[in-house]
Design a protein around this motif. Structure first.
Motif, mmCIF file in Angstrom:
data_model
loop_
_atom_site.group_PDB
_atom_site.id
_atom_site.type_symbol
_atom_site.label_atom_id
_atom_site.label_comp_id
_atom_site.label_asym_id
_atom_site.label_seq_id
_atom_site.Cartn_x
_atom_site.Cartn_y
_atom_site.Cartn_z
ATOM 1 N N GLY A 10 7.278 -6.636 4.604
ATOM 2 C CA GLY A 10 8.530 -5.911 4.794
ATOM 3 C C GLY A 10 8.792 -4.830 3.767
ATOM 4 N N ALA A 11 7.924 -4.689 2.779
ATOM 5 C CA ALA A 11 8.109 -3.679 1.737
ATOM 6 C C ALA A 11 7.415 -2.373 2.140
ATOM 7 N N GLN A 12 7.917 -1.281 1.579
ATOM 8 C CA GLN A 12 7.299 0.018 1.839
ATOM 9 C C GLN A 12 5.981 0.106 1.080
ATOM 10 N N LEU A 13 4.917 0.479 1.794
ATOM 11 C CA LEU A 13 3.593 0.570 1.191
ATOM 12 C C LEU A 13 3.484 1.795 0.292
ATOM 13 N N VAL A 14 2.619 1.674 -0.718
ATOM 14 C CA VAL A 14 2.388 2.741 -1.683
ATOM 15 C C VAL A 14 0.962 3.255 -1.499
ATOM 16 N N PRO A 15 0.765 4.585 -1.413
ATOM 17 C CA PRO A 15 -0.608 5.090 -1.261
ATOM 18 C C PRO A 15 -1.442 4.812 -2.504
ATOM 19 N N SER A 62 -5.156 5.461 -2.071
ATOM 20 C CA SER A 62 -6.305 6.343 -1.859
ATOM 21 C C SER A 62 -6.046 7.131 -0.572
ATOM 22 N N TRP A 63 -7.042 7.914 -0.160
ATOM 23 C CA TRP A 63 -6.911 8.702 1.077
ATOM 24 C C TRP A 63 -6.876 7.816 2.308
ATOM 25 N N THR A 64 -7.413 6.591 2.182
ATOM 26 C CA THR A 64 -7.545 5.720 3.347
ATOM 27 C C THR A 64 -6.824 4.384 3.221
ATOM 28 N N GLU A 65 -6.117 4.157 2.104
ATOM 29 C CA GLU A 65 -5.458 2.862 1.914
ATOM 30 C C GLU A 65 -4.070 3.000 1.319
ATOM 31 N N MET A 66 -3.210 2.040 1.709
ATOM 32 C CA MET A 66 -1.881 1.876 1.113
ATOM 33 C C MET A 66 -1.769 0.412 0.708
ATOM 34 N N GLN A 67 -0.942 0.159 -0.312
ATOM 35 C CA GLN A 67 -0.855 -1.193 -0.855
ATOM 36 C C GLN A 67 0.590 -1.669 -0.877
ATOM 37 N N CYS A 68 0.782 -2.956 -0.590
ATOM 38 C CA CYS A 68 2.103 -3.580 -0.651
ATOM 39 C C CYS A 68 2.428 -3.880 -2.116
#
Length: 189
Positions: free
Chosen positions: A157-162, A164-170
């Motif tokens: 439910g949290a906004q993901l943080v970028p 890399s160019w291909t990944e976002m993290q919780c």
């Protein structure tokens, strides 16, 4: 004398002198209206920009080349569908339908794209409008570094943080999710 037009109406020939502007599009050598409104001829240097103005004096449809903000609604193996929420800095009163084909997601390695690793329903994306080819929805592309997912929500439910160019993290679970991440560039940079 004011000339009124409806979407799809042919306005004039697309010649060297006449250029398609806001509220219009070029197709098969003619300039057509993309919205209902009044035809306006705006002289710029040695050419005339043909545009269609709404009653409010501003256009509420994207023109080819505009950057739009959209929300992903459907992800398939061949394309994604989205609702256009904003054109440049102008929020829309009514959502417009957009579509990004698999080959318009990235500029390179198009044959290796897995759409479900680029977008998910609910993602907020930046995309560029392509010339109109279909009447049901606007063709969009994210095949530039500055275009792609800008806001995504993780499973917690949290906004993901970028990351890399291909990944976002919780930020809560530290779980990584695949996305086609937009490189957001500040305007004053």
């Amino acid at each position: 004398m004011a000339v009124y037009c409806l979407p799809g109406n042919r306005i004039c020939l697309a010649e060297n002198k006449y250029i398609s502007g806001p509220g219009t599009y070029e197709r098969k050598g003619y300039i057509h209206a993309s919205i209902a409104g009044i035809v306006n001829l705006n002289k710029k240097e040695s050419s005339i920009v043909v545009e269609v103005l709404t009653n409010k004096g501003q256009n509420t449809v994207p023109t080819p080349g505009d950057v739009v903000t959209a929300e992903v609604t459907l992800v398939t193996q061949r394309f994604i569908r989205c609702n256009i929420l904003c054109i440049k800095d102008t929020p829309l009163e009514k959502k417009l339908r957009g579509m990004i084909k698999k080959e318009d997601i990235r500029a390179t390695e198009k044959d290796k794209i897995e759409i479900h690793k680029c977008f998910r329903p609910g993602d907020i994306i930046l995309a560029r409008v392509l010339p109109i080819k279909e009447l049901q929805s606007y063709q969009l592309t994210t095949a530039e570094n500055e275009l792609g997912v800008v806001i995504a929500q993780g499973e917690a439910g949290a906004q993901l943080v970028p990351v890399s160019w291909t990944e976002m993290q919780c930020p809560i679970t530290y779980a990584k999710e695949f996305r086609k991440v937009a490189k957001v560039v500040p305007e004053d940079a």
